[in-house]
Design a protein around this motif. Structure first.
Motif, PDB file in Angstrom:
ATOM      1  N   VAL A   1      45.239  39.414  55.952  1.00  0.00           N
ATOM      2  CA  VAL A   1      45.914  39.970  54.777  1.00  0.00           C
ATOM      3  C   VAL A   1      45.273  39.440  53.502  1.00  0.00           C
ATOM      4  N   LEU A   2      44.984  38.152  53.468  1.00  0.00           N
ATOM      5  CA  LEU A   2      44.386  37.539  52.286  1.00  0.00           C
ATOM      6  C   LEU A   2      43.013  38.147  51.993  1.00  0.00           C
ATOM      7  N   THR A   3      42.237  38.392  53.025  1.00  0.00           N
ATOM      8  CA  THR A   3      40.919  39.019  52.850  1.00  0.00           C
ATOM      9  C   THR A   3      41.059  40.375  52.170  1.00  0.00           C
ATOM     10  N   ALA A   4      42.026  41.166  52.617  1.00  0.00           N
ATOM     11  CA  ALA A   4      42.254  42.492  52.031  1.00  0.00           C
ATOM     12  C   ALA A   4      42.761  42.380  50.596  1.00  0.00           C
ATOM     13  N   GLU A   5      43.645  41.428  50.328  1.00  0.00           N
ATOM     14  CA  GLU A   5      44.184  41.226  48.978  1.00  0.00           C
ATOM     15  C   GLU A   5      43.064  40.890  47.997  1.00  0.00           C
ATOM     16  N   LEU A   6      42.170  40.004  48.395  1.00  0.00           N
ATOM     17  CA  LEU A   6      41.082  39.585  47.509  1.00  0.00           C
ATOM     18  C   LEU A   6      40.064  40.704  47.316  1.00  0.00           C
ATOM     19  N   ALA A   7      39.856  41.495  48.347  1.00  0.00           N
ATOM     20  CA  ALA A   7      38.919  42.621  48.225  1.00  0.00           C
ATOM     21  C   ALA A   7      39.437  43.644  47.230  1.00  0.00           C
ATOM     22  N   ARG A   8      40.739  43.888  47.252  1.00  0.00           N
ATOM     23  CA  ARG A   8      41.334  44.836  46.303  1.00  0.00           C
ATOM     24  C   ARG A   8      41.268  44.309  44.872  1.00  0.00           C
ATOM     25  N   ALA A   9      41.413  43.005  44.731  1.00  0.00           N
ATOM     26  CA  ALA A   9      41.452  42.407  43.392  1.00  0.00           C
ATOM     27  C   ALA A   9      40.072  42.374  42.730  1.00  0.00           C
ATOM     28  N   GLY A  10      39.001  42.279  43.516  1.00  0.00           N
ATOM     29  CA  GLY A  10      37.660  42.238  42.945  1.00  0.00           C
ATOM     30  C   GLY A  10      37.226  40.834  42.554  1.00  0.00           C
ATOM     31  N   ASP A  11      36.018  40.736  42.015  1.00  0.00           N
ATOM     32  CA  ASP A  11      35.423  39.430  41.705  1.00  0.00           C
ATOM     33  C   ASP A  11      35.947  38.808  40.413  1.00  0.00           C
ATOM     34  N   ASP A  12      36.520  39.592  39.532  1.00  0.00           N
ATOM     35  CA  ASP A  12      36.940  39.077  38.232  1.00  0.00           C
ATOM     36  C   ASP A  12      38.373  38.550  38.223  1.00  0.00           C
ATOM     37  N   ILE A  13      38.959  38.401  39.371  1.00  0.00           N
ATOM     38  CA  ILE A  13      40.330  37.920  39.467  1.00  0.00           C
ATOM     39  C   ILE A  13      40.430  36.509  38.890  1.00  0.00           C
TER      40      ILE A  13
END
Length: 216
Positions: free
Chosen positions: A71-83
């Motif tokens: 789940v965390l992997t998917a959350e971070l992928a959606r957020a992008g690098d500029d989070i």
């Protein structure tokens, strides 16, 4: 007589461990109760499959980590690098909170709340169940944000603060899980609770560098 070998028995012991560690506490749990709940007649079943009580506990937490890691992997992928810091914490909280959806997950949150101090953040040496995980990478990204936001914060204070923040997240989710398991109605809805937890944790991390002796 029930078998004490094979993946099926191992899974039964993990499930029984989740129940007993959650109910009796990590330090108070009795291995004989775990073995009995798993339907095993051999009192050495835990040692046979996991080597020790600690080995079983690691297996319980590794299974939980595997679930939330996806789940965390998917959350971070959606957020992008500029989070930013708040976004990282919100992603972490949302991922961990998926364990609230099942009784098994709730029990695991009750257990992991007791183990937050063993993550290895303070020594930069991840616990074996966290080594190489997205979760551990996220901790590094949180530290990078903190260095940029509070540059005057000494490294020991920074590491201690991150460890305390993760402990806060674990304790809050563990308490929420306790309420769900007990059938108690929480003070706030889950969306509000999770948003407030992320905001509160971000505020803790962003606090100004304290000056010893300054009570103003």
């Amino acid at each position: 007589m029930p078998r004490t070998s094979g993946p099926e028995t191992r899974e039964k012991l993990i499930r029984a461990g989740e129940e007993v560690f959650a109910a009796q506490g990590v330090d108070g749990a009795q291995l004989r109760d775990i073995v009995r709940l798993a339907g095993q007649s051999n009192p050495s079943a835990v040692q046979y499959h996991f080597g020790s009580r600690a080995g079983l506990l690691d297996a319980v937490m590794a299974a939980r980590q595997h679930r939330t890691e996806q789940v965390l992997t998917a959350e971070l992928a959606r957020a992008g690098d500029d989070i930013g810091l708040h976004g990282l914490l919100a992603a972490l909280v949302r991922a961990e909170a998926t364990e609230l959806r099942t009784e098994r997950g709730r029990r695991c949150l009750r257990i992991s709340a007791q183990l937050s101090h063993e993550s290895g953040v303070r020594t930069r040496t991840p616990h074996p169940t966290l080594d190489g995980t997205v979760y551990w990478t996220l901790i590094g990204r949180i530290e990078d944000c903190l260095v940029a936001l509070v540059p005057a914060l000494p490294e020991p204070v920074r590491l201690e603060r991150i460890d305390l923040a993760l402990t806060l997240v674990g304790a809050a989710l563990g308490d929420r899980a306790r309420q769900y398991l007990a059938g108690t109605t929480p003070l706030t809805g889950e969306d509000v609770f999770l948003a407030d937890l992320a905001a509160t944790t971000a505020a803790l991390l962003r606090a100004p560098h304290p000056i010893p002796g300054d009570t103003a």
